[in-house]
Design a protein around this motif. Sequence first.
Motif, mmCIF file in Angstrom:
data_model
loop_
_atom_site.group_PDB
_atom_site.id
_atom_site.type_symbol
_atom_site.label_atom_id
_atom_site.label_comp_id
_atom_site.label_asym_id
_atom_site.label_seq_id
_atom_site.Cartn_x
_atom_site.Cartn_y
_atom_site.Cartn_z
ATOM 1 N N VAL A 135 108.185 131.181 82.725
ATOM 2 C CA VAL A 135 107.512 131.468 81.398
ATOM 3 C C VAL A 135 108.648 130.622 80.467
ATOM 4 C CG1 VAL A 135 105.985 133.094 81.621
ATOM 5 C CG2 VAL A 135 108.484 133.747 81.107
ATOM 6 N N SER A 136 108.389 130.240 79.321
ATOM 7 C CA SER A 136 109.023 129.867 78.290
ATOM 8 C C SER A 136 108.591 130.005 76.945
ATOM 9 C CB SER A 136 109.510 128.533 78.498
ATOM 10 O OG SER A 136 110.741 127.637 77.674
ATOM 11 N N ASP A 137 109.429 129.852 75.846
ATOM 12 C CA ASP A 137 108.767 129.862 74.308
ATOM 13 C C ASP A 137 107.620 130.968 74.073
ATOM 14 O OD1 ASP A 137 110.362 127.109 73.470
ATOM 15 O OD2 ASP A 137 109.403 126.729 75.426
ATOM 16 N N THR A 138 108.070 132.035 74.251
ATOM 17 C CA THR A 138 107.004 133.241 74.042
ATOM 18 C C THR A 138 106.963 133.567 72.596
ATOM 19 O OG1 THR A 138 108.962 134.788 74.876
ATOM 20 C CG2 THR A 138 107.009 134.190 76.394
ATOM 21 N N HIS A 139 108.097 133.119 71.985
ATOM 22 C CA HIS A 139 108.204 133.473 70.560
ATOM 23 C C HIS A 139 107.429 134.764 70.026
ATOM 24 C CE1 HIS A 139 109.942 129.401 69.758
ATOM 25 N NE2 HIS A 139 109.177 129.148 70.598
ATOM 26 N N MET A 140 107.845 135.868 70.657
ATOM 27 C CA MET A 140 107.092 137.115 70.095
ATOM 28 C C MET A 140 107.970 137.853 69.176
ATOM 29 S SD MET A 140 105.674 138.442 73.827
ATOM 30 C CE MET A 140 103.791 138.127 74.048
ATOM 31 N N SER A 141 107.112 138.462 68.394
ATOM 32 C CA SER A 141 107.575 139.378 67.352
ATOM 33 C C SER A 141 107.406 140.945 67.899
ATOM 34 C CB SER A 141 107.071 138.948 65.991
ATOM 35 O OG SER A 141 105.654 139.599 66.068
ATOM 36 N N LYS A 142 108.123 141.667 67.343
ATOM 37 C CA LYS A 142 108.048 143.331 67.617
ATOM 38 C C LYS A 142 106.521 143.734 67.370
ATOM 39 C CE LYS A 142 112.826 143.990 66.542
ATOM 40 N NZ LYS A 142 113.484 145.006 67.085
ATOM 41 N N LYS A 143 105.726 143.056 66.566
ATOM 42 C CA LYS A 143 104.478 143.566 66.410
ATOM 43 C C LYS A 143 103.496 143.180 67.389
ATOM 44 C CE LYS A 143 104.848 143.956 61.416
ATOM 45 N NZ LYS A 143 104.392 143.053 60.133
ATOM 46 N N GLN A 144 104.128 141.920 68.076
ATOM 47 C CA GLN A 144 103.272 141.162 69.266
ATOM 48 C C GLN A 144 103.965 141.032 70.363
ATOM 49 O OE1 GLN A 144 103.260 137.146 68.961
ATOM 50 N NE2 GLN A 144 101.754 136.704 70.345
ATOM 51 N N ILE A 145 103.962 142.503 71.088
ATOM 52 C CA ILE A 145 104.924 142.329 72.521
ATOM 53 C C ILE A 145 103.783 142.738 73.662
ATOM 54 C CG2 ILE A 145 105.418 145.036 72.353
ATOM 55 C CD1 ILE A 145 107.608 142.023 73.578
ATOM 56 N N GLY A 158 103.987 128.709 84.617
ATOM 57 C CA GLY A 158 104.199 128.268 85.664
ATOM 58 C C GLY A 158 104.413 129.061 86.997
ATOM 59 N N ILE A 159 103.924 128.682 88.042
ATOM 60 C CA ILE A 159 104.122 129.475 89.457
ATOM 61 C C ILE A 159 104.821 128.499 90.308
ATOM 62 C CG2 ILE A 159 103.096 130.516 91.233
ATOM 63 C CD1 ILE A 159 102.214 131.796 88.757
ATOM 64 N N LEU A 160 105.976 128.995 90.960
ATOM 65 C CA LEU A 160 106.719 128.488 91.953
ATOM 66 C C LEU A 160 106.415 129.214 93.026
ATOM 67 C CD1 LEU A 160 110.245 127.559 90.176
ATOM 68 C CD2 LEU A 160 108.364 126.039 90.634
ATOM 69 N N THR A 161 105.987 128.791 94.165
ATOM 70 C CA THR A 161 105.950 129.617 95.491
ATOM 71 C C THR A 161 106.613 128.962 96.620
ATOM 72 O OG1 THR A 161 103.571 129.644 95.060
ATOM 73 C CG2 THR A 161 104.170 130.314 97.212
ATOM 74 N N PHE A 162 107.621 129.578 97.068
ATOM 75 C CA PHE A 162 108.608 129.245 98.069
ATOM 76 C C PHE A 162 108.212 129.686 99.372
ATOM 77 C CE2 PHE A 162 111.026 129.386 94.201
ATOM 78 C CZ PHE A 162 111.556 128.226 94.298
ATOM 79 N N THR A 163 108.271 128.852 100.452
ATOM 80 C CA THR A 163 107.613 129.323 101.917
ATOM 81 C C THR A 163 108.750 128.394 102.785
ATOM 82 O OG1 THR A 163 106.190 127.508 101.983
ATOM 83 C CG2 THR A 163 105.392 129.727 101.530
ATOM 84 N N ASP A 164 109.477 129.054 103.632
ATOM 85 C CA ASP A 164 110.411 128.455 104.424
ATOM 86 C C ASP A 164 111.384 127.427 103.576
ATOM 87 O OD1 ASP A 164 109.538 129.942 106.398
ATOM 88 O OD2 ASP A 164 108.023 128.439 107.136
ATOM 89 N N ASP A 165 111.042 126.187 103.688
ATOM 90 C CA ASP A 165 112.111 125.130 103.419
ATOM 91 C C ASP A 165 111.103 124.224 102.276
ATOM 92 O OD1 ASP A 165 114.314 125.824 104.667
ATOM 93 O OD2 ASP A 165 113.698 124.241 106.276
ATOM 94 N N LEU A 166 110.031 124.926 101.883
ATOM 95 C CA LEU A 166 109.192 124.329 100.852
ATOM 96 C C LEU A 166 108.930 124.906 99.443
ATOM 97 C CD1 LEU A 166 106.276 123.108 103.481
ATOM 98 C CD2 LEU A 166 108.130 121.855 102.529
ATOM 99 N N VAL A 167 108.576 124.291 98.584
ATOM 100 C CA VAL A 167 108.338 124.833 97.310
ATOM 101 C C VAL A 167 107.015 124.198 96.688
ATOM 102 C CG1 VAL A 167 110.077 123.329 95.954
ATOM 103 C CG2 VAL A 167 109.172 125.631 95.030
ATOM 104 N N GLU A 168 106.150 125.198 96.080
ATOM 105 C CA GLU A 168 104.909 124.617 95.457
ATOM 106 C C GLU A 168 105.201 124.922 94.031
ATOM 107 O OE1 GLU A 168 100.151 125.439 95.062
ATOM 108 O OE2 GLU A 168 101.210 126.282 96.835
ATOM 109 N N ALA A 169 105.226 123.869 93.035
ATOM 110 C CA ALA A 169 104.977 123.969 91.829
ATOM 111 C C ALA A 169 103.712 123.737 91.011
ATOM 112 C CB ALA A 169 106.170 123.239 91.253
#
Length: 163
Positions: free
Chosen positions: A6-16, A146-157
Amino acid sequence: MNVVVVSDTHMSKKQIEFPERLVDELSSADLIIHAGDWSIPEVYDELCNYAPVYGVYGNVDGDDMKKIVPYKHVLEVKNHKIGIVHGHGEKKTTEKRALEAFKEDEVDIILFGHSHIPLLRYFKKQLLFNPGSATAKRKLPYYSFGILTFTDDLVEARHIFYK
């Protein structure tokens, strides 16, 4: 191994409260990576309830976040070196600043944020991945993370898009 990005959640204390679609994925995450602009430390605390959290601070993060996370970070997951940076700065594009941040490091994957624009592509042999924003889509039609899935030597993004 399942990594939620994740990135850029820009949350305030009211919006957690995270969006339901994100919570669905956080519940099965082995690891969570946040590429900056948390806004408040409570976002970090809340994410820690799901899985171990790594991340960096962004341009809207204050000293409270800078005490918790660094400017950039290199992490190894299943034999893949991951560079994490927010990507803010002057001149150049966010993508170019992210690449430049790791020019001295041998990383396989560069995760960054700042633009709120989802990106998935290779530059030479490095996978560049911006998850977009799960809570602040700006003018884009969808929120994303995003989701990164790591299996053995492979990565799926992949991106998860939702309204």
